[in-house]
Design an enzyme around this catalytic site. Sequence first.
Site, PDB file in Angstrom:
ATOM      1  N   GLY A 190      -4.619  48.434  31.590  1.00  0.00           N
ATOM      2  CA  GLY A 190      -4.079  48.007  32.529  1.00  0.00           C
ATOM      3  C   GLY A 190      -3.595  49.232  33.460  1.00  0.00           C
TER       4      GLY A 190
ATOM      5  N   GLN B  59      -9.345  40.588  27.080  1.00  0.00           N
ATOM      6  CA  GLN B  59      -7.833  40.763  27.394  1.00  0.00           C
ATOM      7  C   GLN B  59      -7.178  39.349  27.333  1.00  0.00           C
ATOM      8  OE1 GLN B  59     -10.272  42.325  28.821  1.00  0.00           O
ATOM      9  NE2 GLN B  59     -10.131  44.412  29.600  1.00  0.00           N
TER      10      GLN B  59
ATOM     11  N   ASP C 249      -6.428  46.328  40.124  1.00  0.00           N
ATOM     12  CA  ASP C 249      -6.729  47.698  39.711  1.00  0.00           C
ATOM     13  C   ASP C 249      -6.382  48.638  40.790  1.00  0.00           C
ATOM     14  OD1 ASP C 249      -7.844  46.098  37.331  1.00  0.00           O
ATOM     15  OD2 ASP C 249      -7.262  48.158  36.563  1.00  0.00           O
TER      16      ASP C 249
ATOM     17  N   ASN D 252     -10.461  44.327  40.756  1.00  0.00           N
ATOM     18  CA  ASN D 252      -9.658  43.836  39.385  1.00  0.00           C
ATOM     19  C   ASN D 252     -10.743  43.434  38.269  1.00  0.00           C
ATOM     20  OD1 ASN D 252      -7.166  43.218  38.132  1.00  0.00           O
ATOM     21  ND2 ASN D 252      -7.873  40.972  38.167  1.00  0.00           N
ATOM     22  N   LYS D 253     -10.336  43.192  37.286  1.00  0.00           N
ATOM     23  CA  LYS D 253     -11.349  42.889  35.983  1.00  0.00           C
ATOM     24  C   LYS D 253     -12.350  42.183  36.467  1.00  0.00           C
ATOM     25  CE  LYS D 253     -11.019  44.222  32.802  1.00  0.00           C
ATOM     26  NZ  LYS D 253     -11.933  45.531  32.394  1.00  0.00           N
TER      27      LYS D 253
HETATM   28  O1  MRU Z   1      -9.819  47.185  31.778  1.00  0.00           O
HETATM   29  P1  MRU Z   1      -8.513  46.845  31.881  1.00  0.00           P
HETATM   30  O2  MRU Z   1      -8.083  45.981  30.771  1.00  0.00           O
HETATM   31  O3  MRU Z   1      -7.573  48.289  31.879  1.00  0.00           O
HETATM   32  O4  MRU Z   1      -8.350  46.067  33.268  1.00  0.00           O
HETATM   33  C1  MRU Z   1      -7.117  45.625  33.460  1.00  0.00           C
HETATM   34  C2  MRU Z   1      -7.111  44.709  34.600  1.00  0.00           C
HETATM   35  O5  MRU Z   1      -8.004  44.408  35.503  1.00  0.00           O
HETATM   36  C3  MRU Z   1      -5.664  44.131  35.205  1.00  0.00           C
HETATM   37  O6  MRU Z   1      -5.992  43.047  35.673  1.00  0.00           O
HETATM   38  C4  MRU Z   1      -5.190  45.084  36.056  1.00  0.00           C
HETATM   39  O7  MRU Z   1      -5.165  46.266  35.580  1.00  0.00           O
HETATM   40  C5  MRU Z   1      -3.827  44.664  36.529  1.00  0.00           C
HETATM   41  S1  MRU Z   1      -2.658  45.067  35.170  1.00  0.00           S
HETATM   42  C6  MRU Z   1      -1.002  44.763  35.711  1.00  0.00           C
END
Ligand code: MRU
Length: 368
Positions: free
Chosen positions: A58, A220, A261, A271-272
């Site tokens: 995150g 997640q 991100d 983002n994800k």
């Molecule tokens: O690969 P990750 O689990 O680190 O990705 C996280 C995300 O894409 C979240 O949506 C993003 O970091 C926002 S967290 C407040």
Amino acid sequence: MDIKERPTKKMSKFETLEWKNNELILIDQRSLPKVEKYIVCKTVEDVAYAIEKMIVRGAPAIGCAAAFGFAIGVIEAKKKLKIADDFIFKNHKDKLQFLKLIDDFKNKLAKTRPTAVNLFWALEEIQKTFNSNFHLTVAELICSVNSKAELIFNEDIQANQKIGINGAKLLSEKVSVLTHCNAGALATAGHGTALGIIRSAQTLGKKIEVFAGETRPFLQGARLTAWELVKDRIPVTIITDNMSGYLMSLGLVDAVIVGADRVTSNGDVINKIGTYSLAVLASKHNIPFLVACPWSTVDMQTKTGADVIIEERNPKEVTGFDGNIWAPEGAKVFNPAFDVTPAYLVSYLVTERGVVTPNNLDSLKTEQ
Ligand code: MRU
């Protein structure tokens, strides 16, 4: 790296990151929701490993972890070079030796994950503190860097609480929200961004229910977001990612809320993986698409999403999970961890500084 394990309790509180006695304690997000395991990071190597392997994940949470990692690095460098607490750098050779170690530690942390800008932002913030206190004794230098890491952590919680209030105001009294990945307390120093809005809406007395997209391949949504919401007694329904279009077509989603991100200066949102698909679907169904993030996720130096490195992760994440392999050997795999949602698909960006349409990011450049 020490490991402490305890069975997860349904309603118990948890800390994503904890800074204690110059060590960073992280909840191991890989083993949730089955086991509540805590990893104690004592070296920069430990912290880098934790970020890379997604023990901590995150964007804001990895920013905080990197800041504490830097703080551990300064202590490690002092130990390695056997420097006394009251030592002040005067000699050129001593300075170079120490700075080289700090630089290597910082690079190690910076190389862990390429996409979330909070990692690089936090490292630069703490580097500034280090530079301006380098003339002090080593003990004072360590103290200033530790305080800065704690400040980054505490300010993230405060930012999330403001994001929560700012975003909750946009939601009606009875609302059904679809979220993706985990943008909760686990992804931040606490409270969460997208889940922060959901939590704040509930606190304000709004009747809120959540659909959590599973978020293949790392799950997640199904593992982490659902775990957080169950703990907070917020009604949550898990769906697999390919169910979201049908859900919207049935009129079951009033708003989509996700984290980010990185947000580039033109308002593109990284983002994800799967966020872009949701934004297209939301636009087709006239559903507001909200992106919640602290200002530390906004990267005004990068113009568009096309300029951002999208991390590609191990193919094994796609061919199986938790030791269970379902894909045939010989098939190729594509595993980008993030995607780019163009600014025009985003209804609002919700930050601690205020709520804006993505083409108006500039108006929040200076803190009010
Ligand atoms: O690969 P990750 O689990 O680190 O990705 C996280 C995300 O894409 C979240 O949506 C993003 O970091 C926002 S967290 C407040």
